[in-house]
Write an enzyme that holds these catalytic residues in place. Structure first.
Site, mmCIF file in Angstrom:
data_model
loop_
_atom_site.group_PDB
_atom_site.id
_atom_site.type_symbol
_atom_site.label_atom_id
_atom_site.label_comp_id
_atom_site.label_asym_id
_atom_site.label_seq_id
_atom_site.Cartn_x
_atom_site.Cartn_y
_atom_site.Cartn_z
ATOM 1 N N GLY A 136 50.408 29.244 37.650
ATOM 2 C CA GLY A 136 49.380 29.680 36.200
ATOM 3 C C GLY A 136 48.348 28.523 36.188
ATOM 4 N N ARG A 193 38.441 45.720 36.195
ATOM 5 C CA ARG A 193 38.236 46.000 37.458
ATOM 6 C C ARG A 193 38.619 47.375 38.058
ATOM 7 N NH1 ARG A 193 39.850 40.250 38.487
ATOM 8 N NH2 ARG A 193 39.920 39.438 36.375
ATOM 9 N N ASP A 262 40.870 44.067 43.206
ATOM 10 C CA ASP A 262 41.138 43.453 41.816
ATOM 11 C C ASP A 262 40.107 42.329 41.684
ATOM 12 O OD1 ASP A 262 42.468 42.421 44.137
ATOM 13 O OD2 ASP A 262 42.883 40.605 42.802
ATOM 14 N N ASN A 263 39.089 42.188 42.785
ATOM 15 C CA ASN A 263 38.198 41.293 42.407
ATOM 16 C C ASN A 263 36.618 42.033 42.345
ATOM 17 O OD1 ASN A 263 39.845 39.100 42.439
ATOM 18 N ND2 ASN A 263 39.520 38.722 44.654
HETATM 19 P P1 AMP Z 1 42.729 35.678 43.156
HETATM 20 O O1 AMP Z 1 42.598 35.680 44.711
HETATM 21 O O2 AMP Z 1 42.363 34.539 42.405
HETATM 22 O O3 AMP Z 1 41.873 36.801 42.833
HETATM 23 O O4 AMP Z 1 44.091 35.902 42.577
HETATM 24 C C1 AMP Z 1 44.962 37.152 43.318
HETATM 25 C C2 AMP Z 1 46.204 37.340 42.036
HETATM 26 O O5 AMP Z 1 46.889 36.246 42.122
HETATM 27 C C3 AMP Z 1 45.794 37.426 40.657
HETATM 28 O O6 AMP Z 1 46.597 38.302 39.966
HETATM 29 C C4 AMP Z 1 45.962 36.176 40.194
HETATM 30 O O7 AMP Z 1 46.102 36.185 38.895
HETATM 31 C C5 AMP Z 1 47.183 35.419 40.975
HETATM 32 N N1 AMP Z 1 47.116 34.124 40.986
HETATM 33 C C6 AMP Z 1 46.298 33.454 41.722
HETATM 34 N N2 AMP Z 1 46.642 31.904 41.498
HETATM 35 C C7 AMP Z 1 47.596 32.062 40.591
HETATM 36 C C8 AMP Z 1 48.359 30.720 40.254
HETATM 37 N N3 AMP Z 1 48.259 29.515 40.613
HETATM 38 N N4 AMP Z 1 49.267 31.085 39.337
HETATM 39 C C9 AMP Z 1 49.634 32.352 39.023
HETATM 40 N N5 AMP Z 1 48.840 33.338 39.684
HETATM 41 C C10 AMP Z 1 47.857 33.141 40.414
HETATM 42 MG MG MG Z 2 41.140 37.865 41.287
#
Ligand code: AMP
Ligand code: MG
Length: 509
Positions: A136, A193, A262-263
């Site tokens: 988190g 998104r 999702d991005n």
């Molecule tokens: P991202 O690659 O940052 O777009 O994240 C992809 C997914 O992983 C999303 O659902 C984020 O909320 C989750 N996520 C990324 N980093 C963390 C973290 N440190 N703790 C919890 N969830 C994460």
């Molecule tokens: Mg993301």
């Protein structure tokens, strides 16, 4: 107050932000209520004062005790209603039915003096029901990167989320090694998104798909509200914005790095700066991200990935698009055509503008496109710097060889540039325009300053190793006014020395 006193000017913003809420009012399972997890030692690293002012917020309050407590997620104003948003997504082409905000917590929406509504979200604010195995939290390095990249894109005039502030948490996060933890306060037009639609569509929850589509129309595409075929029109409008956005990315050499569904924000803003990077030398196949082993999100793949992502969105919307599948698919296809129809003129027109061509000065735009492609292929073959080649071209007088010298010196084989220059000079001669006017037009589209990867790395290293944010501030000055010459910051225009080249970027999540 005496009766004769002048009426007070509009009261300056005072105290905590007054959050508004539209997303949490939606009827349906769109989010989970979740408060941020407190951090031991919140320290404000930077407040984005211009953005704070633009939002009509009280910068003094934000940088005071209560403001920092809010930005760290330790204590929220009464009007905040913290949530984590639900979404799914295709990650590197593979569907993941439940992602959601695993470490980002939305505090609410802010409406500025012009009525513009934006989300304020704390990224790295603690675990949520969507965290899966994650902690988190966010590490300082990626937070710095997102702060810089957002400001740079904003400076370039490209729609983007931005950082309002950056707070150190006083708590280590464990990645490959322990790193200082930080939280980014992110401002976005919204956080809906492609993956938000995928979440409900995959569950067969058509009611929520419709609710979300209506919400999106109301929030971002209000002009479609009363039209016919509003959902097809929505898809078309989203596709148009994405086509324009990705063209803008290519024109400045930006590589997002993780264009998972999702991005991709449906507002049309660039979002989720992870292992993103700007090109130094022009290489269409360039990949920086350490997790993109197949090159799916390489620089030149981005236009086709944009369409792929929108096709996933179209699939989600199909039940809303027609009475039967054939009709719905036909409408979806027509709507998705808008993507290419937006991308192509934006990209090719943008390239012609980058070399100073006036479309009005030729009867043969195809020949102009070929002239640009010829330059790009020579640049790729001879490793010319993307940003500097175009910027210097804007400074050059084709008839004064000395002004061309710095450009040709950037090609491993300078004569390859000379051959092109002859064609370019002949083409420019068709434009009855003073050189100065052409140069001014070129300077307005060819940035001098991009957040070069080695400079971003330098900022991160200084902050992590010495707690020194001076390099951050200097880089932010450079990239906030990318089209200005800024003579005292010329070193930020230099490509990396061989030992400075950043080969890989990491998402660091
Ligand atoms: P991202 O690659 O940052 O777009 O994240 C992809 C997914 O992983 C999303 O659902 C984020 O909320 C989750 N996520 C990324 N980093 C963390 C973290 N440190 N703790 C919890 N969830 C994460
Ligand atoms: Mg993301």
């Amino acid at each position: 107050m005496p009766a004769s006193a002048e009426p007070l000017a509009a009261a300056p913003p005072d105290g905590p932000p007054a959050f508004r809420h539209s997303y949490v009012e939606l009827p349906g399972p769109f989010f989970a209520d979740i408060a941020p997890t407190s951090v031991p030692e919140a320290l404000l690293l930077r407040l984005n004062k211009p953005l704070s002012d633009e939002l009509g917020l009280d910068a003094a309050w934000l940088s005071g005790r209560d403001g920092v407590a809010m930005l760290a997620g330790n204590r929220l104003p009464a009007t905040a209603r913290p949530i984590a948003m639900a979404y799914a997504g295709h990650q590197f082409g593979h569907f993941v039915p439940s992602l959601g905000d695993g470490r980002a917590i939305l505090l609410g929406e802010l409406v500025d003096g012009n009525g513009r509504r934006r989300d304020l979200q704390l990224k790295g604010a603690g675990r949520t029901p969507f965290s899966r195995a994650g902690d988190g939290r966010a590490a300082l390095g990626p937070v710095l990167r997102e702060y810089i990249l957002g400001e740079a894109m904003h400076g370039l005039g490209i729609p983007t989320t931005r950082a309002l502030a950056m707070v150190a948490t006083g708590e280590p996060v464990f990645r490959e090694r322990p790193e200082p933890g930080a939280i980014l306060a992110r401002v976005a037009a919204s956080h809906v998104r492609v993956g938000t639609f995928e979440y409900f569509a995959r569950r067969g929850d058509l009611g929520s798909v419709r609710t979300l589509a209506d919400y999106l129309i109301q929030r971002h595409y209000p002009e479609l509200a009363d039209g016919e075929d509003r959902y097809a029109a929505l898809l078309e409008a989203i596709a148009t914005r994405q086509g324009e956005l990705i063209a803008r990315w290519l024109l400045v050499g930006f590589i997002h790095g993780v264009m998972n569904t999702d991005n991709m924000a449906l507002s049309g803003e660039t979002i989720d700066y992870g292992p993103c990077a700007f090109l130094d030398d022009y290489d269409p196949g360039k990949v920086y991200s350490s997790i993109d082993r197949g090159g799916r999100y390489a620089y030149a793949q981005q236009p086709s990935i944009g369409l792929w992502n929108l096709t996933q969105l179209a699939n989600c919307l199909l039940p809303l698009l027609g009475k039967n599948t054939d009709e719905a698919k036909a409408r979806a296809r027509t709507a998705l055509n808008a993507y290419g129809e937006a991308f192509e003129p934006a990209y090719y027109g943008g390239l012609r503008a980058k070399i100073g061509l006036l479309d009005s000065a030729t009867a043969d735009p195809g020949a102009d496109d070929e002239l640009v492609q010829d330059l790009l292929s020579r640049m790729a073959q001879h490793r010319a710097d993307f940003t500097n080649t175009f910027r210097l071209l804007g400074d050059a007088h084709p008839k004064e060889p000395a002004t061309l010298e710095p450009i040709r010196a950037g090609f491993t084989e300078p004569t390859a540039f000379d051959a092109w220059t002859e064609r370019w000079t002949a083409r420019l001669a068709q434009q009855a325009e003073p050189d100065e006017a052409r140069q001014a037009r070129m300077r307005a589209v060819n940035p001098a300053y991009i957040p070069r990867n080695h400079r971003v790395q330098e900022v991160i290293d200084a902050a992590m190793e010495r707690g020194d944010l001076a390099p951050l501030d200097r880089l932010l000055v450079a990239v906030s006014r990318p089209y200005d010459d800024q003579p005292d910051l010329l070193d930020y225009r230099n490509p990396p020395q061989p030992h400075e080249v950043v080969q890989r970027t990491f998402c660091g999540t």
